[in-house]
Scaffold this active site. Sequence first.
Site, mmCIF file in Angstrom:
data_model
loop_
_atom_site.group_PDB
_atom_site.id
_atom_site.type_symbol
_atom_site.label_atom_id
_atom_site.label_comp_id
_atom_site.label_asym_id
_atom_site.label_seq_id
_atom_site.Cartn_x
_atom_site.Cartn_y
_atom_site.Cartn_z
ATOM 1 N N LYS A 93 2.422 13.492 -11.087
ATOM 2 C CA LYS A 93 2.915 12.469 -11.461
ATOM 3 C C LYS A 93 4.313 12.945 -12.274
ATOM 4 O O LYS A 93 4.425 13.928 -12.960
ATOM 5 C CB LYS A 93 2.085 11.889 -12.734
ATOM 6 C CG LYS A 93 0.910 11.082 -11.962
ATOM 7 C CD LYS A 93 0.084 10.179 -13.306
ATOM 8 C CE LYS A 93 -0.804 9.615 -12.520
ATOM 9 N NZ LYS A 93 -1.556 10.485 -11.447
ATOM 10 N N ASP A 127 2.686 10.835 -6.901
ATOM 11 C CA ASP A 127 2.060 9.433 -7.198
ATOM 12 C C ASP A 127 2.827 8.534 -7.806
ATOM 13 O O ASP A 127 4.022 8.929 -8.241
ATOM 14 C CB ASP A 127 0.924 9.640 -8.366
ATOM 15 C CG ASP A 127 -0.404 10.299 -8.051
ATOM 16 O OD1 ASP A 127 -0.389 10.745 -6.904
ATOM 17 O OD2 ASP A 127 -1.110 10.947 -8.731
ATOM 18 N N MET A 128 2.669 7.161 -7.760
ATOM 19 C CA MET A 128 3.545 6.200 -8.260
ATOM 20 C C MET A 128 3.037 5.670 -9.413
ATOM 21 O O MET A 128 1.723 5.446 -9.815
ATOM 22 C CB MET A 128 3.545 4.822 -7.266
ATOM 23 C CG MET A 128 4.732 4.103 -7.763
ATOM 24 S SD MET A 128 6.543 4.848 -7.950
ATOM 25 C CE MET A 128 6.771 4.967 -6.370
ATOM 26 N N ARG A 178 1.467 7.140 0.998
ATOM 27 C CA ARG A 178 -0.038 6.485 0.405
ATOM 28 C C ARG A 178 -0.032 5.039 -0.048
ATOM 29 O O ARG A 178 0.880 4.994 -0.780
ATOM 30 C CB ARG A 178 -0.661 7.533 -0.677
ATOM 31 C CG ARG A 178 -2.039 6.983 -1.357
ATOM 32 C CD ARG A 178 -2.228 7.385 -2.454
ATOM 33 N NE ARG A 178 -2.459 9.055 -2.610
ATOM 34 C CZ ARG A 178 -2.183 9.576 -3.799
ATOM 35 N NH1 ARG A 178 -1.832 8.943 -4.983
ATOM 36 N NH2 ARG A 178 -2.611 10.773 -3.592
ATOM 37 N N HIS A 222 -11.033 1.432 -2.269
ATOM 38 C CA HIS A 222 -12.459 1.352 -2.214
ATOM 39 C C HIS A 222 -13.016 -0.039 -1.759
ATOM 40 O O HIS A 222 -14.144 -0.613 -1.947
ATOM 41 C CB HIS A 222 -12.998 1.909 -3.310
ATOM 42 C CG HIS A 222 -12.240 3.053 -4.077
ATOM 43 N ND1 HIS A 222 -11.419 2.845 -4.742
ATOM 44 C CD2 HIS A 222 -12.496 4.290 -3.950
ATOM 45 C CE1 HIS A 222 -10.945 3.788 -5.334
ATOM 46 N NE2 HIS A 222 -11.655 4.783 -4.790
HETATM 47 C C1 LIG Z 1 -6.643 8.242 -3.684
HETATM 48 C C2 LIG Z 1 -6.142 7.316 -4.721
HETATM 49 C C3 LIG Z 1 -4.858 7.366 -5.285
HETATM 50 C C4 LIG Z 1 -4.309 6.545 -5.911
HETATM 51 N N1 LIG Z 1 -2.980 7.002 -6.326
HETATM 52 C C5 LIG Z 1 -2.199 5.608 -7.225
HETATM 53 C C6 LIG Z 1 -0.975 5.962 -7.615
HETATM 54 O O1 LIG Z 1 -0.217 6.831 -7.267
HETATM 55 N N2 LIG Z 1 -0.661 4.920 -8.341
HETATM 56 C C7 LIG Z 1 -1.171 3.750 -8.538
HETATM 57 O O2 LIG Z 1 -0.668 3.018 -9.221
HETATM 58 N N3 LIG Z 1 -2.566 3.538 -8.290
HETATM 59 C C8 LIG Z 1 -3.135 4.397 -7.390
HETATM 60 N N4 LIG Z 1 -4.199 4.538 -7.193
HETATM 61 C C9 LIG Z 1 -5.161 3.456 -7.630
HETATM 62 C C10 LIG Z 1 -5.174 2.125 -6.899
HETATM 63 O O3 LIG Z 1 -3.814 1.669 -7.284
HETATM 64 C C11 LIG Z 1 -6.124 1.020 -7.472
HETATM 65 O O4 LIG Z 1 -6.049 0.692 -8.851
HETATM 66 C C12 LIG Z 1 -7.479 1.590 -7.405
HETATM 67 O O5 LIG Z 1 -7.762 2.311 -6.053
HETATM 68 C C13 LIG Z 1 -8.697 0.361 -7.273
HETATM 69 O O6 LIG Z 1 -8.154 -0.329 -6.502
HETATM 70 P P1 LIG Z 1 -9.137 -0.772 -5.007
HETATM 71 O O7 LIG Z 1 -8.338 -0.836 -3.704
HETATM 72 O O8 LIG Z 1 -10.018 0.257 -4.741
HETATM 73 O O9 LIG Z 1 -9.766 -2.158 -5.065
HETATM 74 P P2 LIG Z 1 -10.569 -2.579 -6.404
HETATM 75 O O10 LIG Z 1 -11.022 -4.024 -6.061
HETATM 76 O O11 LIG Z 1 -10.060 -2.523 -7.586
HETATM 77 O O12 LIG Z 1 -12.116 -1.637 -6.500
HETATM 78 C C14 LIG Z 1 -12.902 -1.826 -5.301
HETATM 79 C C15 LIG Z 1 -14.325 -1.197 -5.830
HETATM 80 O O13 LIG Z 1 -14.111 0.195 -6.115
HETATM 81 C C16 LIG Z 1 -14.563 0.578 -7.198
HETATM 82 N N5 LIG Z 1 -13.495 1.236 -7.953
HETATM 83 C C17 LIG Z 1 -12.334 1.068 -7.847
HETATM 84 N N6 LIG Z 1 -11.300 1.743 -8.594
HETATM 85 C C18 LIG Z 1 -12.223 2.355 -9.446
HETATM 86 C C19 LIG Z 1 -12.437 3.265 -10.639
HETATM 87 N N7 LIG Z 1 -11.270 3.514 -11.176
HETATM 88 N N8 LIG Z 1 -13.474 3.684 -11.281
HETATM 89 C C20 LIG Z 1 -14.578 3.201 -10.847
HETATM 90 N N9 LIG Z 1 -14.706 2.512 -9.783
HETATM 91 C C21 LIG Z 1 -13.718 2.068 -9.212
HETATM 92 C C22 LIG Z 1 -15.267 -0.479 -7.766
HETATM 93 O O14 LIG Z 1 -16.425 -0.622 -7.437
HETATM 94 C C23 LIG Z 1 -14.712 -1.772 -7.180
HETATM 95 O O15 LIG Z 1 -15.605 -2.888 -7.106
HETATM 96 C C24 LIG Z 1 -4.792 5.500 -6.095
HETATM 97 C C25 LIG Z 1 -6.186 5.093 -5.986
HETATM 98 C C26 LIG Z 1 -6.736 6.015 -4.705
HETATM 99 C C27 LIG Z 1 -8.064 5.702 -4.134
#
Ligand SMILES: Cc1cc2nc3c(=O)[nH]c(=O)nc-3n(C[C@H](O)[C@H](O)[C@H](O)COP(=O)(O)OP(=O)(O)OC[C@H]3O[C@@H](n4cnc5c(N)ncnc54)[C@H](O)[C@@H]3O)c2cc1C
Length: 303
Positions: A93, A127-128, A178, A222
């Site tokens: 970051k 990362d953003m 990403r 996810h």
């Molecule tokens: C590898 C990776 C790198 C990332 N890098 C960045 C970045 O650089 N900048 C940024 O702004 N965001 C980043 N994110 C976070 C991303 O933006 C989302 O906030 C996060 O992934 C949740 O969104 P989702 O698409 O999984 O959907 P959601 O609908 O939020 O989640 C789907 C399901 O996944 C599970 N879940 C999701 N997130 C979590 C958590 N934190 N803890 C526990 N369970 C969870 C829950 O069961 C949920 O129902 C990253 C995510 C990943 C996977």
Amino acid sequence: MSVGLFNRAVVAAMPFVPRPLVWRFSRRYIAGVDLEDAYRTVGELNASNCSATIDVLGEDSTDPEQVQSAVDLYLEAIRGIHARTLDCGISIKLSEFGLRFDVERCREGVRTLLESAAEHGSFVRIDMEDSSVTSVTLDIYREMRREFDNVGIVIQSCLRRSESDIAELMDAGPTDVRLCKGIYIEPGEIAFVDPDEIRSSFNSLLEQLFEGGASRVAIATHDPPLVEHAEALIEKMGVQKDRYEFQMLLGVAGTLRRELVARGHPLRVYVPFGDRWYAYSMRRLRENPNIAGHVVSNLLSRS
Ligand SMILES: Cc1cc2nc3c(=O)[nH]c(=O)nc-3n(C[C@H](O)[C@H](O)[C@H](O)COP(=O)(O)OP(=O)(O)OC[C@H]3O[C@@H](n4cnc5c(N)ncnc54)[C@H](O)[C@@H]3O)c2cc1C
């Protein structure tokens, strides 16, 4: 009680929860406090056919000493990953490198890291963070990309600007992106707030990236409908395995992760570690109370 209220109640209660108990909540999402913990976790992930990216917990450095210790720890990580032949990159970051108080120092730190990563065959993902630093983060990425091949960036589908950011990035040459939804709560003028709009933006940005020929796309989600859409697109467009990977956070959606790996998709796990785990967990929860709901439901479902 509504879901939003429940999540906010969990967040409000957190400061009163004893640290050891918070650690019990947090530990499935964090590899541990030191590099050895991170190496061990990465080794286990590699053994289950997942690659990894290590994140040293910490952000918003406020003085040069903090920046220097972040740079030193990342340099040690790059050497350690290489020495152990782990399949693992690093995620950084820019605020941890001083972006918010000394942009030049931040650039120097990132350049030092990229030089070492290039020497050790490692990849660095920037990362953003929140929208106040989107433009400067993209500028620094572009600048570094002109000098180094081993660097990638993140695009957030919640931001309305992302379509034009991707177009600009791809005009400038090979780009490793990403794609994620974006974790920060942003104002409606600049961001989609409706979950379906964020999903629909994610799907169309993914198509834009594949069609525009991004050198590699990391699909970081996810969310089952997004994963399904991505799989269908990969199949339809015949995207080769060296041009994409799925990415997930440590401790999240384990079942979906194993299914994707079993179906032959490349998958990388984001592995945070460090002694600043408490501040990190608290800040994340305050920034986005929905995470509290994820944490609780994941604890209950043990996925
Ligand atoms: C590898 C990776 C790198 C990332 N890098 C960045 C970045 O650089 N900048 C940024 O702004 N965001 C980043 N994110 C976070 C991303 O933006 C989302 O906030 C996060 O992934 C949740 O969104 P989702 O698409 O999984 O959907 P959601 O609908 O939020 O989640 C789907 C399901 O996944 C599970 N879940 C999701 N997130 C979590 C958590 N934190 N803890 C526990 N369970 C969870 C829950 O069961 C949920 O129902 C990253 C995510 C990943 C996977």
